[in-house]
Design an enzyme around this catalytic site. Structure first.
Site, PDB file in Angstrom:
ATOM      1  N   ARG A   1      55.174  16.120  40.004  1.00 10.23           N
ATOM      2  CA  ARG A   1      55.842  16.007  38.717  1.00 10.23           C
ATOM      3  C   ARG A   1      57.281  15.527  38.918  1.00 10.23           C
ATOM      4  O   ARG A   1      57.777  15.460  40.043  1.00 10.23           O
ATOM      5  CB  ARG A   1      55.816  17.353  37.990  1.00 10.23           C
ATOM      6  CG  ARG A   1      54.450  17.779  37.515  1.00 10.23           C
ATOM      7  CD  ARG A   1      54.448  19.213  36.985  1.00 10.23           C
ATOM      8  NE  ARG A   1      54.628  20.186  38.055  1.00 10.23           N
ATOM      9  CZ  ARG A   1      54.672  21.503  37.869  1.00 10.23           C
ATOM     10  NH1 ARG A   1      54.582  21.984  36.633  1.00 10.23           N
ATOM     11  NH2 ARG A   1      54.820  22.324  38.883  1.00 10.23           N
TER      12      ARG A   1
ATOM     13  N   TYR B   1      62.551  25.176  36.794  1.00  7.49           N
ATOM     14  CA  TYR B   1      61.894  26.461  37.003  1.00  7.49           C
ATOM     15  C   TYR B   1      62.492  27.111  38.248  1.00  7.49           C
ATOM     16  O   TYR B   1      62.679  26.439  39.266  1.00  7.49           O
ATOM     17  CB  TYR B   1      60.390  26.282  37.211  1.00  7.49           C
ATOM     18  CG  TYR B   1      59.618  25.912  35.970  1.00  7.49           C
ATOM     19  CD1 TYR B   1      59.545  26.772  34.890  1.00  7.49           C
ATOM     20  CD2 TYR B   1      58.932  24.698  35.883  1.00  7.49           C
ATOM     21  CE1 TYR B   1      58.832  26.447  33.746  1.00  7.49           C
ATOM     22  CE2 TYR B   1      58.219  24.354  34.746  1.00  7.49           C
ATOM     23  CZ  TYR B   1      58.174  25.237  33.682  1.00  7.49           C
ATOM     24  OH  TYR B   1      57.462  24.898  32.551  1.00  7.49           O
TER      25      TYR B   1
ATOM     26  N   HIS C   1      61.924  31.093  38.932  1.00  6.43           N
ATOM     27  CA  HIS C   1      61.057  32.205  39.323  1.00  6.43           C
ATOM     28  C   HIS C   1      61.713  33.024  40.442  1.00  6.43           C
ATOM     29  O   HIS C   1      61.178  33.147  41.551  1.00  6.43           O
ATOM     30  CB  HIS C   1      59.685  31.693  39.757  1.00  6.43           C
ATOM     31  CG  HIS C   1      58.938  30.960  38.682  1.00  6.43           C
ATOM     32  ND1 HIS C   1      58.444  31.576  37.552  1.00  6.43           N
ATOM     33  CD2 HIS C   1      58.617  29.638  38.551  1.00  6.43           C
ATOM     34  CE1 HIS C   1      57.845  30.689  36.777  1.00  6.43           C
ATOM     35  NE2 HIS C   1      57.942  29.513  37.354  1.00  6.43           N
TER      36      HIS C   1
END
Length: 376
Positions: A15, A94, A96
């Site tokens: 991506r 992202y 996390h």
């Protein structure tokens, strides 16, 4: 603002943080965009596509990191990338962090402003930047789970939907949020026997209203968790605590009582996993077997379908990217409490309560930090 888009370096991550369409919008807002060469190859976007959108294509990640005021990525920065971050630089991706103390430590040391997609909120509740990837991962979880049930992949050799005269597989989905709902949609559509467990009766009511008698819902009591885990052929972990570590619902002891050849797809692995025996895997080596149960724990599942995922993600992230670039991060976060909820680390401090609790670190309210630094 000068926005940087490096090529993703996580294993088998294809991506990209900004598509050419997103770049064109940023340029139209008066911003400059640096894109690392071949950053969009995985989604079929060439360097020429980016240049036509108005980006400057550069040869190295080092140049992107050195020059950009804000970095827009997909996955958490890898160690070599974290070493290139600098004080005051904005990182939007992202993260996390709850199960990743090493990454958190590096981000704190960098002094960068780290805004996590997965904790940005929206009016009325919900996580708008996690939702599109949850939709992808939920749908993929049934597909990969069905594949893992095949004998040659270590599974018990059962067809998810069965055939006339032979019962279909039993699928237990732990969590009735976005991941669980999309997993249920795929599993029901494939003809499987589906049960969804959640601790929220409201979430169970929503999913029951959507699927009616085509599936079973159960409150996630300890008894229900044990019974459904032992009865299931495929377990899908779709639990989420925003910003925090996922609850460990499947213990090692319970795993030993499950069917040999059954499959766990742990979509919650980004937040540590819902199974005690889960550990992150990659698309290169997605599974392992423990106590006779196949574990699929790929921490970037949507990266397996990068074109769909990147465009879906960009549809959601672009308004926030533009807000940060147009206003500057301080003003954008000061004015928008939902974007401010995405601030996880800034000025060497943890600014997300769930992350701080998970990693046993001091928490600083982001609004306090912004007011102390000024909101201009």
């Amino acid at each position: 603002m000068l926005i940087g888009v490096p090529r993703e370096t996580k294993v088998h991550e294809y991506r990209v943080g900004m598509t050419p369409t997103s770049v064109r919008e940023a340029v139209a807002h008066g911003h400059a965009v640096l894109v690392e060469s071949n950053a969009g190859r995985g989604i079929g976007a060439s360097d020429d596509d980016y240049q036509r959108a108005g980006a400057q294509v550069v040869d190295s990640a080092e140049e992107v990191f050195a020059r950009a005021e804000m970095l827009v990525k997909v996955k958490e920065p890898q160690p070599a990338e974290r070493a290139m971050l600098r004080e005051g630089q904005v990182l939007f991706t992202y993260l996390h962090l709850a199960p990743d103390p090493e990454q958190c430590s590096d981000l704190l040391a960098s002094g960068a402003v780290c805004i996590a997609y997965e904790t940005v909120t929206q009016p009325g509740g919900g996580l708008p930047l996690l939702a599109p990837m949850s939709e992808v991962a939920g749908r993929m979880s049934v597909h990969v789970g069905a594949t893992c049930l095949e004998r040659e992949r270590g599974g018990m050799g059962i067809l998810l939907g069965g055939v006339p005269g032979v019962a279909p597989a039993r699928v237990a989905i732990f969590g009735a949020g976005s991941v669980g709902t999309h997993a249920a949609q795929m599993a029901v559509g494939a003809g499987a026997q589906v049960v969804v467990l959640d601790s929220s009766l409201e979430a169970l009511r929503r999913i029951d209203a959507r699927f009616g008698g085509r599936m079973v819902t159960r409150h996630a009591s300890r008894d229900a968790i044990e019974r459904e885990a032992m009865a299931a052929d495929l377990l899908i972990g779709a639990v989420l605590v925003p910003g925090g570590a996922a609850p460990r619902l499947i213990t090692r002891e319970l795993l030993a009582r499950m069917k040999p050849g059954s499959v766990i797809v742990d979509v919650a692995i980004d937040q540590g996993g819902f199974c005690e025996t889960s550990r992150p895997t990659t698309h290169a080596q997605p599974t392992y077997v423990e106590q006779g149960v196949v574990h699929y724990c790929v921490s970037n599942m949507p990266g397996g379908v990068p074109r769909t995922s990147a465009f879906a993600l960009n549809n959601a992230t672009l308004p926030f990217v533009l807000a940060l670039a147009d206003k500057g991060w301080r003003k954008a976060l000061h004015e928008d409490p939902h974007l401010r909820a995405g601030l996880n680390v800034a000025a060497g401090q943890v600014t997300n309560a769930a992350v701080a609790q998970a990693l046993d670190l001091p928490f600083v309210d982001p609004l306090t930090l912004l007011q102390g630094a000024g909101a201009s």
